[in-house]
Write a protein that holds these residues in place. Structure first.
Motif, PDB file in Angstrom:
ATOM      1  N   ILE A  83      32.531 -39.039  33.251  1.00 14.40           N
ATOM      2  CA  ILE A  83      33.511 -39.918  33.884  1.00 14.40           C
ATOM      3  C   ILE A  83      32.791 -41.200  34.250  1.00 14.40           C
ATOM      4  O   ILE A  83      31.823 -41.193  35.015  1.00 14.40           O
ATOM      5  N   GLU A  84      33.243 -42.273  33.675  1.00 16.78           N
ATOM      6  CA  GLU A  84      32.692 -43.597  33.980  1.00 16.78           C
ATOM      7  C   GLU A  84      33.527 -44.199  35.100  1.00 16.78           C
ATOM      8  O   GLU A  84      34.750 -44.172  35.059  1.00 16.78           O
ATOM      9  N   GLY A  85      32.890 -44.763  36.089  1.00 16.58           N
ATOM     10  CA  GLY A  85      33.634 -45.369  37.180  1.00 16.58           C
ATOM     11  C   GLY A  85      33.787 -44.413  38.347  1.00 16.58           C
ATOM     12  O   GLY A  85      33.208 -43.326  38.370  1.00 16.58           O
ATOM     13  N   ALA A 126      44.634 -31.951  57.470  1.00 16.32           N
ATOM     14  CA  ALA A 126      45.909 -31.513  58.033  1.00 16.32           C
ATOM     15  C   ALA A 126      46.956 -32.618  57.981  1.00 16.32           C
ATOM     16  O   ALA A 126      48.134 -32.348  57.776  1.00 16.32           O
ATOM     17  N   GLU A 127      46.536 -33.851  58.158  1.00 14.26           N
ATOM     18  CA  GLU A 127      47.507 -34.937  58.221  1.00 14.26           C
ATOM     19  C   GLU A 127      47.394 -35.920  57.059  1.00 14.26           C
ATOM     20  O   GLU A 127      48.358 -36.596  56.733  1.00 14.26           O
ATOM     21  N   SER A 128      46.222 -36.028  56.448  1.00 13.19           N
ATOM     22  CA  SER A 128      46.058 -36.980  55.353  1.00 13.19           C
ATOM     23  C   SER A 128      44.792 -36.638  54.563  1.00 13.19           C
ATOM     24  O   SER A 128      44.036 -35.746  54.940  1.00 13.19           O
ATOM     25  N   LEU A 129      44.598 -37.378  53.485  1.00 11.67           N
ATOM     26  CA  LEU A 129      43.372 -37.208  52.707  1.00 11.67           C
ATOM     27  C   LEU A 129      42.221 -37.904  53.417  1.00 11.67           C
ATOM     28  O   LEU A 129      42.390 -39.006  53.938  1.00 11.67           O
ATOM     29  N   VAL A 130      41.070 -37.261  53.433  1.00 11.16           N
ATOM     30  CA  VAL A 130      39.865 -37.822  54.043  1.00 11.16           C
ATOM     31  C   VAL A 130      38.870 -38.068  52.920  1.00 11.16           C
ATOM     32  O   VAL A 130      38.507 -37.142  52.188  1.00 11.16           O
ATOM     33  N   SER A 131      38.425 -39.304  52.749  1.00 10.04           N
ATOM     34  CA  SER A 131      37.452 -39.617  51.701  1.00 10.04           C
ATOM     35  C   SER A 131      36.085 -39.059  52.057  1.00 10.04           C
ATOM     36  O   SER A 131      35.656 -39.118  53.208  1.00 10.04           O
ATOM     37  N   ILE A 132      35.417 -38.521  51.063  1.00 10.04           N
ATOM     38  CA  ILE A 132      34.049 -38.024  51.245  1.00 10.04           C
ATOM     39  C   ILE A 132      33.100 -39.166  50.891  1.00 10.04           C
ATOM     40  O   ILE A 132      33.161 -39.708  49.790  1.00 10.04           O
ATOM     41  N   PRO A 133      32.213 -39.554  51.822  1.00 10.62           N
ATOM     42  CA  PRO A 133      31.246 -40.598  51.511  1.00 10.62           C
ATOM     43  C   PRO A 133      30.164 -40.044  50.574  1.00 10.62           C
ATOM     44  O   PRO A 133      29.120 -39.582  51.009  1.00 10.62           O
ATOM     45  N   ALA A 134      30.448 -40.054  49.288  1.00 11.37           N
ATOM     46  CA  ALA A 134      29.570 -39.422  48.306  1.00 11.37           C
ATOM     47  C   ALA A 134      28.656 -40.444  47.643  1.00 11.37           C
ATOM     48  O   ALA A 134      29.044 -41.581  47.395  1.00 11.37           O
ATOM     49  N   GLN A 135      27.438 -40.002  47.364  1.00 14.28           N
ATOM     50  CA  GLN A 135      26.472 -40.796  46.618  1.00 14.28           C
ATOM     51  C   GLN A 135      25.994 -39.973  45.432  1.00 14.28           C
ATOM     52  O   GLN A 135      26.169 -38.768  45.403  1.00 14.28           O
ATOM     53  N   ASP A 136      25.368 -40.639  44.498  1.00 14.45           N
ATOM     54  CA  ASP A 136      24.775 -39.978  43.337  1.00 14.45           C
ATOM     55  C   ASP A 136      25.771 -39.076  42.612  1.00 14.45           C
ATOM     56  O   ASP A 136      25.451 -37.949  42.233  1.00 14.45           O
ATOM     57  N   VAL A 137      26.983 -39.559  42.418  1.00 14.03           N
ATOM     58  CA  VAL A 137      28.036 -38.759  41.796  1.00 14.03           C
ATOM     59  C   VAL A 137      27.815 -38.692  40.287  1.00 14.03           C
ATOM     60  O   VAL A 137      27.626 -39.715  39.628  1.00 14.03           O
ATOM     61  N   GLY A 177      39.656 -42.571  40.939  1.00 10.39           N
ATOM     62  CA  GLY A 177      39.303 -43.804  41.615  1.00 10.39           C
ATOM     63  C   GLY A 177      40.464 -44.577  42.178  1.00 10.39           C
ATOM     64  O   GLY A 177      40.288 -45.678  42.691  1.00 10.39           O
ATOM     65  N   SER A 178      41.677 -44.018  42.128  1.00 13.16           N
ATOM     66  CA  SER A 178      42.840 -44.768  42.571  1.00 13.16           C
ATOM     67  C   SER A 178      43.052 -44.688  44.082  1.00 13.16           C
ATOM     68  O   SER A 178      43.887 -45.406  44.620  1.00 13.16           O
ATOM     69  N   LEU A 179      42.336 -43.818  44.754  1.00 16.73           N
ATOM     70  CA  LEU A 179      42.534 -43.690  46.211  1.00 16.73           C
ATOM     71  C   LEU A 179      41.494 -44.472  46.962  1.00 16.73           C
ATOM     72  O   LEU A 179      40.395 -44.643  46.570  1.00 16.73           O
TER      73      LEU A 179
END
Length: 175
Positions: free
Chosen positions: A32-34, A43-54, A173-175
């Motif tokens: 997956i590029e990008g 419980a109430e919404s999506l929480v982004s994971i602060p990810a590195q080195d994906v 990547g749309s979120l």
């Protein structure tokens, strides 16, 4: 003449075997590029994971072919999202070395890693599962959810499942 037939059969068998191996392990997987969408379904919404080195791959032939490895600096998010029990990572191609399904399953079994629903219905009937460890390692893969099991075995899906005609899958990547 008999030797030529045997040689031709052996060469054909070897080529067919190589073709089957390539098809199963390489042909339908692309990196997956990008950006890769890594979230926790809170419980109430999506929480982004602060990810590195994906590092992530996806199969062009099946929505279940997604695998990702990453690092994070998140404290264990049990207060953000409910842990998900009964999940098991599926085997990745051998060349995608960062994703060892047996090792991840072992971490989940002994409590070193915790699995969460990352995104419900990333594709119709398929959830993204995220497993995180307290030491900053993380993995993601796709699993069929209840709607997926019903839809693909022919059982009526019922009202709890999204409408398949208007369903829109996640775009990475749309979120």
């Amino acid at each position: 003449m008999g030797k030529l037939v045997i040689i031709a059969l052996l060469v054909s068998a070897a080529l067919a075997g190589a073709g089957i191996w390539y098809t199963n392990t390489r042909a339908f997987y692309d990196p997956i590029e990008g950006p890769v969408t890594l979230t926790l379904d809170g419980a109430e919404s999506l929480v982004s994971i602060p990810a590195q080195d994906v590092t992530a791959i996806a199969s062009t032939s099946s929505p279940l072919g997604f695998r990702a490895c990453f690092s994070h600096d998140l404290t264990m998010p049990e207060d953000l999202a409910a842990p998900r029990a009964g999940v098991a990572p599926t085997v990745a191609p051998g060349w995608f070395a960062c994703f060892d399904a047996d090792a991840i399953a072992g971490l989940l079994a002994d409590g070193t890693a915790t699995a969460f629903t990352g995104y419900k219905n990333v594709q119709y009937g398929v959830d993204r599962i995220v497993a995180l460890t307290a030491d900053g390692r993380g993995w993601a893969w796709h699993e069929l959810n209840d709607c997926g099991h019903k839809a693909y075995d022919g059982t009526p899906v019922g009202e709890a499942c999204p409408d398949r005609t208007t369903f829109e899958p996640l775009i990475e990547g749309s979120l």
